[in-house]
Design an enzyme around this catalytic site. Sequence first.
Site, PDB file in Angstrom:
ATOM      1  N   LYS A 132       0.865  -1.191   0.000  1.00 54.34           N
ATOM      2  CA  LYS A 132       0.000   0.000   0.000  1.00 54.34           C
ATOM      3  C   LYS A 132       0.891   1.225   0.000  1.00 54.34           C
ATOM      4  O   LYS A 132       2.023   1.184   0.491  1.00 54.34           O
ATOM      5  CB  LYS A 132      -0.881   0.030   1.250  1.00 54.34           C
ATOM      6  CG  LYS A 132      -2.142   0.853   1.067  1.00 54.34           C
ATOM      7  CD  LYS A 132      -3.223   0.074   0.335  1.00 54.34           C
ATOM      8  CE  LYS A 132      -4.463   0.877   0.093  1.00 54.34           C
ATOM      9  NZ  LYS A 132      -5.573   0.028  -0.385  1.00 54.34           N
TER      10      LYS A 132
HETATM   11  P1  NAD Z   1     -13.937   7.485  -2.522  1.00 50.97           P
HETATM   12  O1  NAD Z   1     -13.014   8.581  -2.243  1.00 50.97           O
HETATM   13  O2  NAD Z   1     -14.433   7.256  -3.914  1.00 50.97           O
HETATM   14  O3  NAD Z   1     -15.259   7.616  -1.606  1.00 50.97           O
HETATM   15  C1  NAD Z   1     -15.220   7.824  -0.231  1.00 50.97           C
HETATM   16  C2  NAD Z   1     -16.611   8.283   0.207  1.00 50.97           C
HETATM   17  O4  NAD Z   1     -16.657   8.392   1.621  1.00 50.97           O
HETATM   18  C3  NAD Z   1     -17.016   9.655  -0.346  1.00 50.97           C
HETATM   19  O5  NAD Z   1     -18.394   9.644  -0.690  1.00 50.97           O
HETATM   20  C4  NAD Z   1     -16.825  10.576   0.865  1.00 50.97           C
HETATM   21  O6  NAD Z   1     -17.667  11.715   0.796  1.00 50.97           O
HETATM   22  C5  NAD Z   1     -17.242   9.634   1.964  1.00 50.97           C
HETATM   23  N1  NAD Z   1     -16.813  10.032   3.292  1.00 50.97           N
HETATM   24  C6  NAD Z   1     -15.599  10.498   3.687  1.00 50.97           C
HETATM   25  N2  NAD Z   1     -15.644  10.778   4.993  1.00 50.97           N
HETATM   26  C7  NAD Z   1     -16.878  10.467   5.435  1.00 50.97           C
HETATM   27  C8  NAD Z   1     -17.544  10.523   6.678  1.00 50.97           C
HETATM   28  N3  NAD Z   1     -16.909  10.971   7.758  1.00 50.97           N
HETATM   29  N4  NAD Z   1     -18.830  10.111   6.766  1.00 50.97           N
HETATM   30  C9  NAD Z   1     -19.484   9.661   5.679  1.00 50.97           C
HETATM   31  N5  NAD Z   1     -18.907   9.572   4.460  1.00 50.97           N
HETATM   32  C10 NAD Z   1     -17.627   9.973   4.352  1.00 50.97           C
HETATM   33  O7  NAD Z   1     -13.218   6.189  -1.933  1.00 50.97           O
HETATM   34  P2  NAD Z   1     -13.514   4.680  -2.289  1.00 50.97           P
HETATM   35  O8  NAD Z   1     -12.585   4.247  -3.353  1.00 50.97           O
HETATM   36  O9  NAD Z   1     -14.991   4.476  -2.436  1.00 50.97           O
HETATM   37  O10 NAD Z   1     -13.009   3.984  -0.941  1.00 50.97           O
HETATM   38  C11 NAD Z   1     -13.814   3.907   0.228  1.00 50.97           C
HETATM   39  C12 NAD Z   1     -13.246   2.830   1.131  1.00 50.97           C
HETATM   40  O11 NAD Z   1     -13.204   1.598   0.422  1.00 50.97           O
HETATM   41  C13 NAD Z   1     -11.826   3.052   1.644  1.00 50.97           C
HETATM   42  O12 NAD Z   1     -11.712   2.484   2.928  1.00 50.97           O
HETATM   43  C14 NAD Z   1     -10.977   2.248   0.668  1.00 50.97           C
HETATM   44  O13 NAD Z   1      -9.728   1.853   1.209  1.00 50.97           O
HETATM   45  C15 NAD Z   1     -11.894   1.056   0.475  1.00 50.97           C
HETATM   46  N6  NAD Z   1     -11.608   0.282  -0.733  1.00 50.97           N
HETATM   47  C16 NAD Z   1     -11.668   0.859  -1.972  1.00 50.97           C
HETATM   48  C17 NAD Z   1     -11.421   0.082  -3.095  1.00 50.97           C
HETATM   49  C18 NAD Z   1     -11.543   0.639  -4.480  1.00 50.97           C
HETATM   50  O14 NAD Z   1     -11.396  -0.130  -5.448  1.00 50.97           O
HETATM   51  N7  NAD Z   1     -11.840   1.925  -4.651  1.00 50.97           N
HETATM   52  C19 NAD Z   1     -11.082  -1.267  -2.951  1.00 50.97           C
HETATM   53  C20 NAD Z   1     -11.049  -1.829  -1.683  1.00 50.97           C
HETATM   54  C21 NAD Z   1     -11.321  -1.042  -0.575  1.00 50.97           C
END
Ligand code: NAD
Length: 442
Positions: A132
Amino acid sequence: MAKTTSRGKPATPRKRHPRSVVQRKNTSLPISVFANVMKQFDAAARKLKLDKSLLEFIKMPRRSTIAKLPVRMDDGNYRMFTGYRVQHSIARGPAKGGIRYHPDVTLDEVQALASWMTWKCAVVNIPFGGGKGGIVCDPQELSEGELERLTRRYVADLIDLFGPDVDIPAPDVGTGPKVMGWFMDTYMMKGSASIPGVVTGKPVLLGGSLGRAEATGRGVMICTREAADHLGINLADATAAVQGFGNVGSVSALLLHELGVKFTHVSDVTGAISNPGGIDIHALVTHVEKTKSVLGFPGAKKIESDDVLYADVDILIPAALENQITEANAHSVRCRILAEGANGPVTPEADAVLQKNGVLVIPDILCNAGGVTVSYFEWVQNRIGYFWSEDEVNRRLEEKMVAAFGDVLKMAEEHKTSLRIGAFMLAITRVIQVVEMRGIYS
Ligand code: NAD
C-alpha cells in the site's frame, strides 16, 4: 481574537488525530489501525496453532519506505510532501495495493492497509502479496498540474520499488484512473518498453480492464447477496444504509438496489439523508455527480451523519473510512448484515460486541476484495495482451467471490468463529503453505 472558554480562560486548541489513530472515548489512547490488524491476525493465529516464528515472519511488513517529495506549486514555490510505500508481503507474488491521497495518511495506516492486502489477496486466492502507498495531501486543494507533478515525483523517487513482477499499485481514496495513467507514464520513462502491468486501475484506453471501476462495489454486492442467502433474508424485502457514497459505496448501493434492496439512509462527507420509503439510488448518483453532495436530494430529509450507522435496517455498508464502529458505538448498530466496503471500519473491540448481538459482519478482506480481483484480471490481460469483454470480467469476478465467500464460511463454521477470524485463518494458512514450500533464506 484568541478563542476563550466560557470561564474566560484561553481555550486549549483541540488536538486533531488522523483517522487512522482516532481518539478512544474515555481514554487518552488513540486507536492505531495497524494495532487493529495485529489483533485480528493474533486472534486467528491462536486458533491455527502454527509455528510461532513463521507467524512472526508473515505478520510484520517486509519493507516500509518514507520519501520527502518536493513539488513546485502553481505559485512558483516548492512545497514538501511526505509519501509512503509499504510492502507487507511478497510470499505469494508481487506486492499489490493502492495509493491513497489524503491529509490523514500516516505510516500506521499504510502499514495496516498493506497488511490487509496480503490477507485479502490470499482470501480470494490470487497470486499477489500485499502493499500500500500514500501521500499526505488534500487532493481537493491541489490543481491538476500540482497533482500530476506530485504523482510523478512520487513514482520517480520510489521507482526501484515498483514493477509488474515486484510491486503493482492501484487507486485508493483520493486517487483514480487519471493518477494511474500518470504513474504508468512516469514508470515507463525508465526505458523504452511498454509496461502497462506496473499499475492497475488505469483508464481503459491505457490498458485498464473493463469492469474495474465497479469491481469493488460488485464484490460487496456478491458477498452481501451470499450472506443474505445464508441467513435466509430475501433481498427484495430487505432495507439498507450506506456510509460513504464514493466509488465503493455508490456502486454497492446501485447493484443491491437493482436486486430490490430498499436504501433508506445514505451519507457522504458532506452529511446524511434518509427516506423511510426508499431512496432512488440511480437518481442519487446523478444528483451527487451534479452537486457533489447527497444533501438536497428530493424527497429525503437531512439527518445526523452518525445516524446512518444506527439505522434500523437489514444491511449496513460502511464504505468510507476506518474506525467508524468502535466499542463506544457498536451497541447502537442494529443491522443484521454488516458488509465492510471500507477497509477497517470496525475495530476488534466493536467486532466482539457485534458478534454478541448476532450481527453477521462480512470482513473487509473478503467483502471489498472484488477490486483487487479485477486488478489481477487487468494485470493478466496486460501480460497476455488480449482484453476480455465486461461480461467475461464480471463472470470471472462472480466465480472468484462466490468461491472465496464459501471458503471463508466453511472455515468459520468449522472453527465456530466469526467470518473475520475465518477469513484470517484461511489467508494465514495459504501464506504459510507458500512460505514453508519456499523456505526462508537466511
Ligand atoms: P472514494 O473517495 O471514492 O469515496 C469515499 C466516500 O466516503 C465519499 O463519498 C466521501 O464523501 C465519503 N466520506 C468520507 N468521509 C466520510 C464521513 N466521515 N462520513 C461519511 N462519508 C464519508 O473512496 P472509495 O474508493 O470508495 O473507498 C472507500 C473505502 O473503500 C476506503 O476504505 C478504501 O480503502 C476502500 N476500498 C476501496 C477500493 C476501491 O477499489 N476503490 C477497494 C477496496 C477497498
